[in-house]
Scaffold this motif. Structure first.
Motif, short mmCIF file in Angstrom:
data_model
loop_
_atom_site.label_atom_id
_atom_site.label_comp_id
_atom_site.label_asym_id
_atom_site.label_seq_id
_atom_site.Cartn_x
_atom_site.Cartn_y
_atom_site.Cartn_z
N PHE A 64 0.84 -1.19 0.00
CA PHE A 64 0.00 0.00 0.00
C PHE A 64 0.88 1.25 0.00
N GLY A 65 0.36 2.32 -0.57
CA GLY A 65 0.99 3.62 -0.43
C GLY A 65 2.11 3.89 -1.41
N PRO A 66 2.61 5.12 -1.39
CA PRO A 66 3.65 5.53 -2.34
C PRO A 66 4.97 4.82 -2.09
N GLU A 67 5.71 4.57 -3.18
CA GLU A 67 6.99 3.87 -3.06
C GLU A 67 7.99 4.63 -2.21
N ASP A 68 7.88 5.97 -2.17
CA ASP A 68 8.81 6.77 -1.38
C ASP A 68 8.27 7.09 0.01
N GLY A 69 7.20 6.39 0.42
CA GLY A 69 6.64 6.63 1.76
C GLY A 69 7.50 6.03 2.85
N GLN A 70 7.18 6.39 4.09
CA GLN A 70 7.90 5.81 5.23
C GLN A 70 7.74 4.29 5.21
N PRO A 71 8.82 3.53 5.35
CA PRO A 71 8.72 2.07 5.30
C PRO A 71 8.07 1.49 6.55
N VAL A 72 7.03 0.70 6.32
CA VAL A 72 6.27 0.08 7.41
C VAL A 72 5.97 -1.37 7.02
#
Length: 287
Positions: A22-30
């Motif tokens: 989920f979410g943008p590739e450059d988002g915070q890694p979770v």
């Protein structure tokens, strides 16, 4: 409900796991970790409501579409910790956060306590420490576990003639859920077999633990966590009646919030998912 995610398979050195991204590739890694006998769909409502995160929602080993442990293997909770670390290695994440529900929250705490240099933040939903056992009960518990292993070959998973029957069973299962939540979990957790459908989960997941951490062990992991922690407790969940919880949390710099709902409050309905997201979005955005 419309959910946008990417389905991937992660070939780790020792096992292959399935996941939703989920979410943008450059988002915070979770890395997001579901509860016992659930699967990655537990985050189907919540993950799209979390902002600026790149979430890898795993099917843990033996669950969902992930591989089962090899013959002779077991599902000790610390083995999941190793799996999660290997997932982070595959993505090249030296620092990452963990989002965990129930058993997934417990795995998150163990990893954060054991390797605090790797974990940025912990977002936990109705889970913190495993069921514990003291030394005097260990021989009896091991004996019970060995007998259960011997009996496993004669046990058969239930077969449901219709998917609706499996959904109804899941609604009444461990950590009872809403119909919509059960449908989401069953949609990923069922597979066709002669006569109908059964769960993909490895039957060994239902075996009793041969060895449990003591209360002192569990507390040591909690106190070893060094990163910021946001813990959401469900008012009708499984942790409210857990003995010693208040004492365990006393003096710790954890953010603890209690929200209306059951153990799966983040999945049961959109309102519950939004209330959990409203707790976690400021937490992840904080400097």
């Amino acid at each position: 409900m419309s959910t946008s995610f990417e389905e991937v398979r992660l070939r780790l050195p020792h096992i292959e796991l399935a996941a939703h991204l989920f979410g943008p590739e450059d988002g915070q890694p979770v890395i997001a970790l579901h509860g016992w006998l659930d699967n990655a769909m537990t985050f189907a409502r919540l993950a799209p409501k979390l902002q600026g995160l790149r979430i890898v929602a795993l099917d843990l080993a033996g669950h969902g579409h992930s591989d089962h442990r090899p013959a002779g293997g077991s599902y000790a909770i610390w083995d999941y910790v190793h799996d999660v670390l290997q997932v982070a290695e595959q993505f090249g994440w030296q620092r990452f956060s963990l989002l965990g529900h129930s058993m997934g929250a417990i795995v998150s705490v163990l990893l954060a306590g054991a390797m605090p240099q790797r974990v940025e933040r912990l977002a936990l939903i109705d889970g913190l420490i495993p069921y514990t056992g003291e030394a005097d009960t260990a021989p009896t518990k091991l004996g019970e576990a060995l007998l259960a292993q011997l009996a496993l070959a004669d046990k058969r998973k239930p077969v449901y003639a219709q998917i609706e029957r499996a959904v109804a069973a899941r609604m009444q299962g461990v950590g009872a859920v809403s119909r919509e939540a059960a449908e989401l979990l069953a949609g990923r957790g069922l597979m066709p077999v002669p006569g109908g459908y059964t769960w993909r989960t490895d039957a060994r997941l239902t075996l009793p633990s041969p060895l449990r951490l003591t209360k002192a062990h569990a507390a040591a992991f909690v106190h070893a966590v060094q990163c910021p922690v946001s813990l959401v407790l469900a008012e009708q969940g499984m942790m409210q009646a857990q003995s010693g919880l208040t004492e365990l949390l006393a003096g710790l710099p954890f953010s603890v919030q209690s929200l209306p709902g059951g153990h799966h409050l983040h999945l049961d309905d959109e309102a519950g998912a939004q209330s959990v997201a409203d707790c976690f979005n400021p937490f992840f955005l904080a400097p």
